[in-house]
Write an enzyme that holds these catalytic residues in place. Structure first.
Site, PDB file in Angstrom:
ATOM      1  N   ASP A 179       0.797  -1.226   0.000  1.00  0.00           N
ATOM      2  CA  ASP A 179       0.000   0.000   0.000  1.00  0.00           C
ATOM      3  C   ASP A 179       0.834   1.283   0.000  1.00  0.00           C
ATOM      4  O   ASP A 179       0.322   2.351   0.344  1.00  0.00           O
ATOM      5  CB  ASP A 179      -0.940   0.007   1.206  1.00  0.00           C
ATOM      6  CG  ASP A 179      -2.108  -0.942   1.013  1.00  0.00           C
ATOM      7  OD1 ASP A 179      -2.736  -0.889  -0.054  1.00  0.00           O
ATOM      8  OD2 ASP A 179      -2.382  -1.738   1.921  1.00  0.00           O
TER       9      ASP A 179
ATOM     10  N   ASP B 275      -7.134  -3.999  -5.246  1.00  0.00           N
ATOM     11  CA  ASP B 275      -6.720  -2.693  -4.725  1.00  0.00           C
ATOM     12  C   ASP B 275      -5.300  -2.316  -5.160  1.00  0.00           C
ATOM     13  O   ASP B 275      -4.957  -1.141  -5.253  1.00  0.00           O
ATOM     14  CB  ASP B 275      -6.759  -2.676  -3.192  1.00  0.00           C
ATOM     15  CG  ASP B 275      -7.950  -3.372  -2.575  1.00  0.00           C
ATOM     16  OD1 ASP B 275      -8.382  -4.407  -3.119  1.00  0.00           O
ATOM     17  OD2 ASP B 275      -8.430  -2.909  -1.524  1.00  0.00           O
TER      18      ASP B 275
END
Length: 403
Positions: A123, A181
């Site tokens: 991330d 994602d």
């Protein structure tokens, strides 16, 4: 992994910027009344984020707020959402020039900087590019650049040539988990290639995106949430969900992560297959019979209690921002549909149904997002990424008014 022949990377970067294949610039006319609403929204956001700041101890980042208990939940810098708060502060500052927000952003960036060396998360795009990327855009500096480059290096360590993907979640050694994602973290890698001339970042991003098209997407262009690969052979072992309703359902935020991610892929490569992928995802979402009339998705397109299922404002905000970029690249008919949909979403999110009254909601801008429904966490609450992409969408909409 740098190219030994500099002419290759020069040619690669030239392809990206050739006038003959420059991105199409459809022109749409924003509504004056919505522009005025956005101006008020951004003024309210300025005040809200000052409220939010008061509830943070040193080293804490806002995570969510629980209206039933009037409690704010915070995280440390290692939480995947840590970059959204400073990024939103910077984006609001850019619009309002309130130096108090810049001061707070600088404080949070200092607390976040150590994550540039974090190799245990995929991330880093969210964490570092949404924060330091915006900081470097507004005030370029060698320090910001180095932090972003170190972040890109850390992200690259999670790439496996056998699977052709960046690992999302660390798990048992026999699993190699990749979530949709992860498409959102590739923009950092493109930035790194442009800054350094090192094509390895570019190649990782393209390889990951190509593998995602191959394995994450169904024939109708809906996406699985999680693919589990065999790290040794690259074979797909499982296709499943973590945050969606079911393995074969279309988790709303996952669909729009893909929409946004493949729009970025087209912007950065000018490869039409990514434009086609983004358009096909958009068509799946916008033509879905379970998309509400106001275009704010239910948390999963296949939730069994529709129309009583919870909405996800974060999915709506991400979709609006993505569509306001994609509408510039596609044909005029589709572009107009995308623009009008994004316009509708911004209008809906600006209404009292979703936008919090100043001084309420713990300082967050939007209400009614859904984080992880199956785990029973962050359900029908404000979330930092909903705010981030809402502010980004409003800025992108304003840009259509610039002559």
């Amino acid at each position: 992994m740098k190219l030994k022949n500099l002419t290759c990377i020069t040619a690669l970067l030239l392809i990206i910027s050739l006038p003959g294949i420059a991105q199409q610039k459809n022109k749409f006319t924003p509504q004056p009344i919505l522009l005025a609403t956005i101006k008020k929204n951004l003024a309210d956001a300025d005040a809200q984020y000052k409220v939010l700041a008061k509830n943070l101890k040193p080293g804490e980042f806002p995570k969510t707020y629980h209206p039933e208990t009037n409690k704010q939940e915070n995280s440390n810098s290692g939480w995947w959402c840590s970059g959204f708060y400073p990024g939103t502060l910077l984006n609001i500052y850019e619009e309002n020039h309130d130096k108090a927000l810049l001061t707070e952003a600088d404080r949070m960036l200092a607390a976040l900087a150590k994550e540039q060396y974090n190799t245990h998360t995929h991330d880093l795009g969210f964490m570092m590019y949404c924060s330091f990327g915006n900081a470097n855009r507004l005030n370029p500096s060698p320090e910001y650049k180095q932090i972003l480059l170190n972040s890109a290096k850390s992200l690259s360590t999670r790439f496996n040539p056998k699977t052709g993907t960046i690992k999302s979640w660390d798990s048992k050694p026999s699993d190699f988990l990749v979530i949709i994602d992860n498409m959102m973290n590739l923009e950092l890698l493109f930035w790194a290639t442009k800054e350094t001339g090192d094509s390895s970042y570019y190649k990782i991003a393209v390889t990951h995106a190509n593998t995602t098209i191959k394995n994450h997407y169904r024939p109708d262009y809906s996406s699985y949430h999680v693919i589990n690969y065999d790290a040794e052979t690259g074979a797909v072992k499982e296709k499943k969900t973590a945050q969606g309703f079911a393995n074969e359902s279309a988790w709303a935020r996952g669909q729009v992560w893909g929409l946004y991610g493949f729009t970025v892929m087209y912007r950065e490569t000018k490869d039409k297959k990514y434009l086609d992928q983004a358009n096909n995802i958009a068509k799946f979402v916008l033509n879905n019979p379970n998309l509400p009339a106001d275009k704010i998705p239910y948390w999963d397109f296949n939730a069994t209690n529709i129309p009583n299922a919870l909405r996800d404002a974060s999915a709506g905000a991400i979709m609006a921002s993505a569509l306001l970029e994609l509408c510039r690249y596609t044909n005029k008919t589709d572009g107009l549909k995308y623009f009008n949909t994004a316009q509708s979403i911004i209008r809906t999110l600006s209404s009292p149904a979703y936008k919090a009254e100043p001084g309420t909601n713990g300082g967050f801008i939007l209400q009614h997002s859904v984080g992880h429904f199956p785990a029973g966490t962050e359900i029908d609450v404000p979330l930092t990424y909903a705010d981030y992409y809402f502010v980004e969408a409003m800025k992108r909409y304003q840009a259509f008014a610039v002559k």
